[in-house]
Write a protein that holds these residues in place. Structure first.
Motif, mmCIF file in Angstrom:
data_model
loop_
_atom_site.group_PDB
_atom_site.id
_atom_site.type_symbol
_atom_site.label_atom_id
_atom_site.label_comp_id
_atom_site.label_asym_id
_atom_site.label_seq_id
_atom_site.Cartn_x
_atom_site.Cartn_y
_atom_site.Cartn_z
ATOM 1 N N PHE A 158 -32.432 2.971 15.064
ATOM 2 C CA PHE A 158 -31.309 2.653 14.170
ATOM 3 C C PHE A 158 -31.840 2.153 12.843
ATOM 4 C CE2 PHE A 158 -27.119 2.679 16.217
ATOM 5 C CZ PHE A 158 -27.488 2.999 17.516
ATOM 6 N N HIS A 159 -31.381 2.796 11.764
ATOM 7 C CA HIS A 159 -31.659 2.196 10.466
ATOM 8 C C HIS A 159 -30.895 0.872 10.396
ATOM 9 C CE1 HIS A 159 -32.463 1.952 6.132
ATOM 10 N NE2 HIS A 159 -31.376 1.204 6.190
ATOM 11 N N VAL A 160 -31.609 -0.198 10.020
ATOM 12 C CA VAL A 160 -31.010 -1.536 9.934
ATOM 13 C C VAL A 160 -31.392 -2.159 8.592
ATOM 14 C CG1 VAL A 160 -31.138 -3.880 10.877
ATOM 15 C CG2 VAL A 160 -31.004 -1.930 12.433
ATOM 16 N N GLY A 161 -30.432 -2.752 7.937
ATOM 17 C CA GLY A 161 -30.731 -3.513 6.716
ATOM 18 C C GLY A 161 -31.173 -2.630 5.564
ATOM 19 N N TYR A 162 -32.226 -3.106 4.923
ATOM 20 C CA TYR A 162 -32.788 -2.535 3.699
ATOM 21 C C TYR A 162 -32.725 -1.008 3.584
ATOM 22 C CZ TYR A 162 -36.378 -1.334 0.342
ATOM 23 O OH TYR A 162 -37.055 -0.801 -0.699
ATOM 24 N N GLY A 163 -32.232 -0.545 2.460
ATOM 25 C CA GLY A 163 -32.210 0.883 2.175
ATOM 26 C C GLY A 163 -31.782 1.082 0.740
ATOM 27 N N ASP A 164 -31.565 2.325 0.344
ATOM 28 C CA ASP A 164 -31.236 2.576 -1.055
ATOM 29 C C ASP A 164 -29.782 2.229 -1.366
ATOM 30 O OD1 ASP A 164 -29.613 4.737 -0.340
ATOM 31 O OD2 ASP A 164 -31.266 6.156 -0.492
ATOM 32 N N SER A 165 -29.300 2.647 -2.532
ATOM 33 C CA SER A 165 -27.986 2.201 -3.000
ATOM 34 C C SER A 165 -26.842 2.788 -2.180
ATOM 35 C CB SER A 165 -27.807 2.572 -4.471
ATOM 36 O OG SER A 165 -27.835 3.984 -4.606
ATOM 37 N N ASP A 166 -27.175 3.633 -1.217
ATOM 38 C CA ASP A 166 -26.157 4.238 -0.365
ATOM 39 C C ASP A 166 -25.642 3.264 0.697
ATOM 40 O OD1 ASP A 166 -24.847 6.579 -0.446
ATOM 41 O OD2 ASP A 166 -26.111 7.630 0.990
ATOM 42 N N ILE A 167 -26.357 2.223 0.983
ATOM 43 C CA ILE A 167 -25.906 1.283 2.018
ATOM 44 C C ILE A 167 -25.100 0.136 1.401
ATOM 45 C CG2 ILE A 167 -27.866 1.702 3.571
ATOM 46 C CD1 ILE A 167 -28.789 -1.203 2.676
ATOM 47 N N VAL A 168 -24.299 -0.480 2.256
ATOM 48 C CA VAL A 168 -23.656 -1.742 1.883
ATOM 49 C C VAL A 168 -24.344 -2.791 2.763
ATOM 50 C CG1 VAL A 168 -21.518 -3.039 1.815
ATOM 51 C CG2 VAL A 168 -21.504 -0.578 1.338
ATOM 52 N N MET A 169 -25.199 -3.562 2.147
ATOM 53 C CA MET A 169 -26.145 -4.386 2.903
ATOM 54 C C MET A 169 -25.490 -5.278 3.955
ATOM 55 S SD MET A 169 -29.274 -5.069 3.520
ATOM 56 C CE MET A 169 -30.612 -5.064 2.343
ATOM 57 N N HIS A 170 -24.385 -5.924 3.612
ATOM 58 C CA HIS A 170 -23.836 -6.877 4.580
ATOM 59 C C HIS A 170 -23.257 -6.175 5.812
ATOM 60 C CE1 HIS A 170 -20.092 -6.005 2.306
ATOM 61 N NE2 HIS A 170 -19.514 -6.231 3.458
ATOM 62 N N ARG A 171 -23.077 -4.856 5.739
ATOM 63 C CA ARG A 171 -22.598 -4.125 6.919
ATOM 64 C C ARG A 171 -23.769 -3.551 7.731
ATOM 65 N NH1 ARG A 171 -17.873 -0.142 5.386
ATOM 66 N NH2 ARG A 171 -17.809 -0.009 7.651
ATOM 67 N N CYS A 172 -24.984 -3.878 7.327
ATOM 68 C CA CYS A 172 -26.171 -3.366 8.021
ATOM 69 C C CYS A 172 -26.887 -4.454 8.807
ATOM 70 C CB CYS A 172 -27.132 -2.737 7.016
ATOM 71 S SG CYS A 172 -26.440 -1.273 6.242
ATOM 72 N N ASP A 173 -26.193 -5.563 9.038
ATOM 73 C CA ASP A 173 -26.715 -6.641 9.888
ATOM 74 C C ASP A 173 -26.610 -6.160 11.343
ATOM 75 O OD1 ASP A 173 -26.873 -8.837 11.620
ATOM 76 O OD2 ASP A 173 -25.904 -10.201 10.202
ATOM 77 N N PRO A 174 -27.729 -6.120 12.080
ATOM 78 C CA PRO A 174 -27.692 -5.533 13.425
ATOM 79 C C PRO A 174 -26.830 -6.308 14.424
ATOM 80 C CG PRO A 174 -29.794 -6.635 13.069
ATOM 81 C CD PRO A 174 -29.077 -6.623 11.741
ATOM 82 N N THR A 175 -26.532 -7.580 14.144
ATOM 83 C CA THR A 175 -25.670 -8.302 15.085
ATOM 84 C C THR A 175 -24.246 -7.735 15.062
ATOM 85 O OG1 THR A 175 -25.148 -10.019 13.467
ATOM 86 C CG2 THR A 175 -26.995 -10.450 14.949
ATOM 87 N N GLN A 176 -23.942 -6.925 14.032
ATOM 88 C CA GLN A 176 -22.615 -6.296 13.992
ATOM 89 C C GLN A 176 -22.463 -5.215 15.056
ATOM 90 O OE1 GLN A 176 -20.261 -6.453 10.748
ATOM 91 N NE2 GLN A 176 -21.852 -6.570 9.197
#
Ligand SMILES: [Zn+2]
Length: 408
Positions: free
Chosen positions: A259-277
């Motif tokens: 699973f891609h988690v957290g850090y990535g380019d401008s395509d992600i919304v960082m706060h929605r990439c917290d794995p506890t979600q």
């Protein structure tokens, strides 16, 4: 130069943990192919960052943490003095050519086994897809087979990206047949794949509904997605129901899913990439036989470490986070071993395109993990033999267990 640790008892006097970490062979459980064309300066600058934009005001990526590391640690391989100027570095790099730099740096990583994300968008720079106008094309990136050929004695395996499989059938399926067509395409891919990868973090977020969609929901969703993407030459799998469907189809294989988690380019919304979600999804898959490997995790490394402690099928790494943070990477690697059992921490470079990223990714991880374990041994909090064992686990054996990769 690099070797698998064995017969530790026979080492007299024992080699320091720092030296062992600097010399151990590595299993890179998540990385990408290397760019094959000789990059122009502008292309180099954009591939050496997750940003979609060049450095503003005429500034350069060589003054970022990873650029500083390149000039300090890769310059010697190129016949340049340490801390050379950005222009000197790039000019020498261009003169040697991309493939020569790859031949100099890739064998120096000590990576013995590559697990390559073969996600097949036409443009891809590490964590995800770049704008289609970018100079990079999929054809200019080495395949997993070519990766093993660059360094004799290494082996490479393919990790198949679920969204890419779904996108590959978009122009030859229908709402009614999507489920069957995807299942067939995934089965074909699974024949030679060591595991799967999900980029649902990019395409929706890790706060997805964890429930498996019903057959009816998949038919309706496939109809919506096919209609919305009918005129797109390269449809983008971003339908939330189908993203869940293809994920659960992968779970059925009982192999590893990255699973891609957290850090990535401008395509992600960082706060929605917290794995506890995705905690509920992790609960639902505990007994599935699947290993869930959390990639990058920055800045949610502590959250990932918590999940790796609590859920038996969860692993984490600090790939990408390590090389992008350069001189500050020791803190990040240290967080990965704060909470997670030593059997759950994996090494990955998550390097893409630039041979420098593979070398720096391995170098900073070796230094950090060697320093941490050595400090624990020196304080007598950890026995030497255990430190050697844990180093071996994190460098190789944990990945072999997570991916059911048998020793060669
Ligand atoms: Zn990656």
């Amino acid at each position: 130069m690099y070797e698998i640790l064995s017969n530790i008892e026979g080492m007299n006097p024992p080699i320091s943990i720092i030296d062992l970490a600097n010399s151990i062979e590595l299993t890179d459980h998540h990385c990408h192919g290397v760019e094959k064309t000789n990059l122009e300066r502008a292309d180099f600058e954009i591939i050496a960052t997750e940003s979609d934009w060049p450095e503003p005001n005429g500034m350069t990526i060589f003054d970022s943490p990873v650029g500083i590391m390149m000039r300090a640690e890769c310059s010697g391989f190129l016949g340049l003095p340490k801390h050379c100027s950005p222009d000197d570095y790039f000019e020498r790099r261009y003169e040697l050519g991309q493939n020569k730099v790859t031949q100099l740096l890739l064998p120096a990583t000590g990576i013995k086994t590559f697990l390559i994300d073969s996600g097949a968008p036409p443009v891809n720079t590490g964590a995800e897809v770049r704008q289609e106008s970018s100079a990079f094309s999929h054809n200019s990136i080495t395949t997993f087979k070519e990766m093993a050929e660059i360094t004799p004695g290494t082996s490479a395996y393919e990790i198949v990206r679920l969204e890419s499989v779904a996108e590959s059938i978009a122009h030859k399926t229908s709402a009614a047949t999507f489920a069957n067509d995807f299942a067939a395409a995934l089965a074909t891919a699974a024949v030679h794949a060591l595991g799967f990868k999900s980029i649902i973090a990019y395409r929706y977020g890790l706060d997805f509904n964890p429930a498996r969609p019903s057959e009816r929901e998949v038919v309706v969703a496939a109809g919506e997605w096919l209609e919305a993407t009918a005129n797109q030459p390269r449809p983008r799998m971003n339908h939330p129901v189908l993203l869940r469907h293809i994920l659960w189809e992968a779970v059925d294989y009982g192999t590893a899913i990255q699973f891609h988690v957290g850090y990535g380019d401008s395509d992600i919304v960082m706060h929605r990439c917290d794995p506890t979600q995705m905690t509920e999804f992790l609960k639902m898959t505990v007994d599935s036989g699947t290993s869930i490997t959390l990639l990058h995790c920055y800045p949610f490394i502590r959250e990932a470490g918590y999940l790796a402690q609590v859920y038996p099928h969860v692993y984490l790494d600090t790939g990408a986070a390590a090389h992008w943070t350069g001189l500050s990477s020791a803190t990040i690697v240290a967080q990965s071993v704060e909470m997670a059992p030593m059997s759950k921490v994996l090494f990955s470079s998550d390097a893409f395109g630039l041979p420098e990223l593979y070398y720096i990714g391995t170098l900073v991880w070796r230094r950090a993990i060697g320093s941490i374990l050595d400090k624990w041994v020196q304080s007598d909090g950890l026995g030497y033999q255990d430190a050697v064992k844990y180093l071996n686990w994190m460098a190789n054996d944990n990945a072999r267990r997570a991916y059911r990769l048998l020793p060669e």
